[in-house]
Design a protein around this motif. Structure first.
Motif, PDB file in Angstrom:
ATOM      1  N   GLN A  91       0.834  -1.215   0.046  1.00  0.00           N
ATOM      2  CA  GLN A  91       0.083   0.084   0.061  1.00  0.00           C
ATOM      3  C   GLN A  91       0.736   1.188  -0.028  1.00  0.00           C
ATOM      4  OE1 GLN A  91      -2.176  -1.109   3.559  1.00  0.00           O
ATOM      5  NE2 GLN A  91      -3.922  -0.657   2.364  1.00  0.00           N
ATOM      6  N   TYR A 113       0.697   5.678   0.584  1.00  0.00           N
ATOM      7  CA  TYR A 113      -0.041   6.815   1.098  1.00  0.00           C
ATOM      8  C   TYR A 113       0.791   7.870   0.876  1.00  0.00           C
ATOM      9  CZ  TYR A 113       2.114   5.838   5.700  1.00  0.00           C
ATOM     10  OH  TYR A 113       3.033   5.776   6.793  1.00  0.00           O
ATOM     11  N   ILE A 115      -5.929   9.305   6.935  1.00  0.00           N
ATOM     12  CA  ILE A 115      -5.140   8.583   6.000  1.00  0.00           C
ATOM     13  C   ILE A 115      -5.771   7.960   4.728  1.00  0.00           C
ATOM     14  CG2 ILE A 115      -5.117   6.552   7.313  1.00  0.00           C
ATOM     15  CD1 ILE A 115      -2.169   6.181   6.624  1.00  0.00           C
ATOM     16  N   LEU A 152      -5.164   5.509   1.634  1.00  0.00           N
ATOM     17  CA  LEU A 152      -4.295   4.690   1.087  1.00  0.00           C
ATOM     18  C   LEU A 152      -4.784   4.222  -0.327  1.00  0.00           C
ATOM     19  CD1 LEU A 152      -4.503   3.488   4.531  1.00  0.00           C
ATOM     20  CD2 LEU A 152      -2.178   3.035   3.670  1.00  0.00           C
TER      21      LEU A 152
END
Length: 183
Positions: free
Chosen positions: A28, A30, A170, A172
Motif C-alpha cells: 500500500q 499513502y 489517511i 491509502l
C-alpha cells in the motif's frame, strides 16, 4: 485468559476448521509512506473473508507531520475483514481493517533563521490505524487472485515516547495477490 478472549479464540478455531485458507502478500502507498505485508486469510463463507497479516510501515512524512521533516518506520500487524459481492470470478470487495504499528520516527525542525538552532529528535510511537476499504478482485486462475483497493481511515498515536509527531486522516491505495491453499 478472560471469558471474552476464550470465546474469541474458540470462534476463530472452530471457524478456521471449516474455512478455505489462503496466503496473501501486498503493498500500500499513502502520501507520506508505504506499507508492505504478508499474511494468511480464511474464507469463512463464499462472501466473507478474514485475514491476519504482519508487515512494515515506512513513513516519509516530510512536512505532513508536526515537525518540518519526519521519517522512520516500524513493524506491525493487522486484522482485516472483507465482503466479496460475487463469490466466484471478478468481484467488488468492501472491507474494514485495524492495523497496529510500533514505529520510530526521526524528526527535524529547520531553524526560522540561518543562525537559529536546528532541533532534532527521535520519537517512539504505537499507532492504531482503523480503515474502511473498497476494491476489486480478479480471479486470474483458481490458484491466483489479484486485487486493488483504496482505503480511508485514521492514524492515531495511542502511545508517544518523545515529542508529538504526525497523526490524522489517511488515504491509502494498494494491491495484493492471494493464493488459496486448498480447493
Amino acid at each position: 485468559m478472560n471469558v471474552f478472549s476464550s470465546l474469541v479464540l474458540a470462534v476463530v478455531l472452530v471457524g478456521t476448521a471449516y474455512a478455505q485458507p489462503s496466503v496473501h502478500v501486498g503493498a500500500q502507498a499513502y502520501p507520506a509512506g508505504q506499507i508492505g505485508y504478508v499474511g494468511v486469510g480464511y474464507a469463512f463463507t463464499p462472501h466473507l473473508t478474514g485475514r491476519l497479516s504482519v508487515g512494515y510501515n515506512r513513513a516519509r512524512r516530510q512536512d505532513f507531520g508536526v515537525h518540518d521533516d519526519e521519517r522512520g518506520g516500524g513493524a506491525g500487524g493487522r486484522v482485516h475483514g472483507s465482503y466479496r459481492f460475487r463469490p466466484e470470478g471478478a468481484s467488488l470487495v468492501a472491507g474494514v481493517r485495524l492495523d497496529v504499528w510500533w514505529m520510530t520516527i526521526d524528526w527535524i525542525d529547520v531553524p526560522p533563521t540561518p543562525t537559529g538552532p536546528l532541533r532534532a529528535g527521535r520519537t517512539e510511537i504505537t499507532v492504531l490505524q482503523p480503515t474502511a476499504s473498497l476494491g476489486y478482485v480478479w480471479a486470474l486462475t483458481p490458484a491466483l487472485r489479484l486485487g486493488a483497493h483504496v482505503a480511508l481511515g485514521a492514524e492515531v498515536n495511542v502511545r508517544t515516547d518523545g515529542q508529538a509527531v504526525g497523526e490524522g486522516a489517511i488515504l491509502l491505495g494498494g494491491i495484493h495477490a492471494e493464493i488459496p491453499l486448498r480447493r
